[in-house]
Structures are given as C-alpha cells and as structure tokens.
Design an enzyme around this catalytic site. Structure first.
Site, mmCIF file in Angstrom:
data_model
loop_
_atom_site.group_PDB
_atom_site.id
_atom_site.type_symbol
_atom_site.label_atom_id
_atom_site.label_comp_id
_atom_site.label_asym_id
_atom_site.label_seq_id
_atom_site.Cartn_x
_atom_site.Cartn_y
_atom_site.Cartn_z
ATOM 1 N NE ARG A 40 -3.712 -0.730 1.818
ATOM 2 C CZ ARG A 40 -4.338 -2.246 2.116
ATOM 3 N NH1 ARG A 40 -3.804 -1.775 3.432
ATOM 4 N NH2 ARG A 40 -5.082 -3.244 1.994
ATOM 5 C CE1 TYR A 73 -3.051 4.194 -0.665
ATOM 6 C CE2 TYR A 73 -2.533 4.209 1.112
ATOM 7 C CZ TYR A 73 -3.473 3.598 0.513
ATOM 8 O OH TYR A 73 -4.358 2.937 1.090
ATOM 9 C CE1 TYR A 105 -11.989 6.886 -1.141
ATOM 10 C CE2 TYR A 105 -13.501 6.971 0.958
ATOM 11 C CZ TYR A 105 -12.165 6.970 -0.079
ATOM 12 O OH TYR A 105 -11.180 5.337 0.500
#
Lengths: 66, 294
Positions: free
Chosen positions: B75, B79, B101
């Site tokens: 991850r 990122y 979002y």
C-alpha cells in the site's frame, strides 16, 4: 453518459425527486434510454454501472495503522 | 527556502486536493467544483465507479488513480506512486486538482502527503474539505457526538495497540473489513481476524451488545447500510473495505464527584471575591445522565 450523469446529479441535489411516485415520474421524464430507465427505476446500482461501463471494482484508501 | 528554480520566483504549478463528498451530486461544494473545472488536470480517487464517470463529465482530463492499485502490491508503494503522479504535473507547471471521495483529509494519506510535498518544493497547495463518511454516519444513525462523546479509531490500529475504551461514549472503528491486516497489501481480512477484534471488545462490552455496521450511500438512488447485529455475531457478518463499526455506549456517564466538588469550591471562591458585584453568574452543574442539550 452525460444525460444520466446530469440526471443523477439533479437527484443528488434535489431529494424530493427520490420519493415514491416523484421518483418514477422523474425517471420517466428524464428522456433516458430504455435500459437506463429500467435500471434506474429499480435503483440497480450495479446494473447502472454495468450499463455505463464503469469499473467492476473500486479500491478505496486504507489508512495504514503504523 | 530555496526553490528548485532558484530565487523565490513563484511557480505556476499548484495543487488543490478537494473533497467530492460521499454522495454523487449531493455534497460537492462550489469551491471544490471550481477547483475541478479550472484545473489543467484532475486526478481522481473516488469510491464508486459511477462517481468516477460523473467526475469525467466535469473535466476533459480526469485521470483515475485506480490503476496504481494492484493485488499484493504494498500500500505504501501505491500511495507513493499516486503522490508522484500528481506532483509530476505540478512540477510541470500545471494547475492540478486531486478529487477525492468524502473529505480529502480524513483517512486519506495521499492528499496529505501530496500537499506536504508540494509545499516542501515551494508550490502552492491547498486542501478543500468535503462531506466525510463520518458526517454521513452522524446524520444517518442519528448520533450527536457531543451528547456522550465519541471515540474514533482505525480498526487495525485499535487491535495492534492498547487503547483506553470509554464504554459510556460511542466507539467508532473504521476500516473494520480489513481489521488486523499487517501485510498492508490486502483489501480484506476474514472472520478469524474479526474474532480477535470481538475478543478485544468483549473486555468492555457484553456479547449481545448491539453494534451497527455502517456504509454511507454513494449514489442518490441507493440507501446507506445500517445493519445492527449483536457484537458476538460480528465475525460472521459481511463486511467491506468501506464498512464502519459503530459501538454505542454500554454504560451511563459516571459523574466525577471529586472534580465537581473542586469546581464548586472554585466557584464559591469567585463568588466571595465578587461580593461587590450585584449579579454573580450562577453555576450550572451537569445533570446526572449527561450534559444539557443545546
């Protein structure tokens, strides 16, 4: 897509369109294609996405705990 | 600070990270919309494929950050790549908008990192808040965090570290569908991980304590998920990456009589010192069940 996008945006901004008969008449009068109208009437999220050619899966951010 | 181009020449490249809110069409603020419409390029990390398509209608150059994800990919690397994708365009002198979002600064490392990096390099960078899942949760579940208090934790962090739980307040655990993941590569963990989480919660809550799995609605045609189950059934309850666990209080607020007595003594002292004043404010002592409602 643009017509459906505009319609969804108008629904988001105007919740009174979402209730009962208001919703059905909003969908009917939006001037959308039959397939779009059908998935919207039954509020079929996956069906709508499939119709529009959206991604099958979406990843979201996951906060890393350390 | 010395800038990459030398001197203090302002750079044309800039970055705005904006929140789209949770629901298509319902939460987008005018400032966020302006950033999207006026950008040279828009990068998108949204929660719903239809929302992504909607965003593409707002700008001719919307680039999804989704392709950076991959099964088994760390991850942190994902990122970093997202941040670099945005910063490359900023460095090229473009006005960049990152559209995210919810709220771009809540449970979202990429917007924070991108803004910090852009500022380190001398670029103007700005975050525009949005309606978060937390905001929707309060509205949909009818919770006022000011009533008895509300603690929020990321579920895995909650499991990895000893945290002090106050069972007289709400407890909200985010990312509960991936609770206990230490690989930072997966997008879900299974019931066996949630059994450990329940074991931890059982230290403070009874097994039949009702807990609610919450998922905010992302389209106006859909409803939020609000499934209440006994705590002991959580391991076998279907959860997703975006599921949130809401644990209501299991105990009443406990009055701190010693503190109240000390405050009362302070007030008595102030009253004595103000004997020349005609009107002295009267103390308000909290009611037994909690604070007075506004």
């Amino acid at each position: 897509m643009s017509k459906i996008a505009q319609f969804l945006e108008s629904l988001g901004a105007s919740p009174n369109q979402l209730s009962g008969t208001n919703y059905a008449s909003s969908v009917e009068s939006a001037g959308l294609g039959v397939a779009s109208r059908d998935v919207l009437l039954v509020r079929d999220h996956d069906g709508l996405n499939g119709l529009l050619g959206g991604r099958a899966a979406m990843r979201r951010f996951v906060a890393v705990p350390d | 600070m010395e800038t990459p181009a030398g001197e203090n020449t302002p750079k044309p490249g800039q970055l705005a990270c904006v929140g789209l809110g949770m629901m298509l069409g319902a939460h987008l603020g005018p400032r966020a919309r302006a950033h999207i419409e006026q950008a040279d390029v828009v990068f998108a990390a949204v929660s719903d494929p239809v929302v992504e398509l909607w965003l593409q209608q707002m700008h001719r150059d919307v680039r999804s950050l989704q392709p950076h994800y991959a099964e088994g990919k760390p991850r942190h690397q994902t990122y970093r790549e997202m941040v670099e994708a945005m910063l490359d365009e900023v460095r090229a002198g473009r006005t960049v908008c990152g559209a995210f979002y919810g709220h771009p600064g809540v449970f979202a490392k990429v917007p924070h990192d991108a803004i910090a990096q852009a500022r380190r390099e001398g670029f103007h960078a700005h975050m525009e808040p949005g309606v978060s899942a937390e905001d929707c949760l309060y509205a949909d579940l009818g919770i006022d965090p000011g009533r008895v208090g509300c603690a929020h934790f990321e579920a895995s962090q909650f499991m990895f570290y000893r945290r002090r739980i106050d069972p007289s307040a709400y407890l909200v655990l985010w990312q509960v569908g991936i609770a206990g993941d230490r690989t930072y590569r997966r997008f879900a963990t299974g019931p066996e991980y949630r059994r450990l989480l329940v074991e931890r919660l059982r230290e403070d809550y009874p097994p039949d304590h009702p807990v609610t799995v919450y998922e905010a609605a992302t389209l106006p045609i859909t409803q939020p998920r609000m499934d209440t189950v006994p705590l002991c059934e959580l391991p076998d309850t279907a959860l997703h990456m975006h599921s949130t666990l809401v644990v209501p209080p299991s105990a009443p607020l406990q009055r701190d009589e010693a503190m109240l007595a000390r405050i009362e003594a302070l007030e008595r002292g102030q009253t004595a010192a103000n004997t020349d004043t005609a009107e002295t404010p009267q103390p308000v002592i909290p009611a037994k069940a909690g604070l007075h409602e506004r």
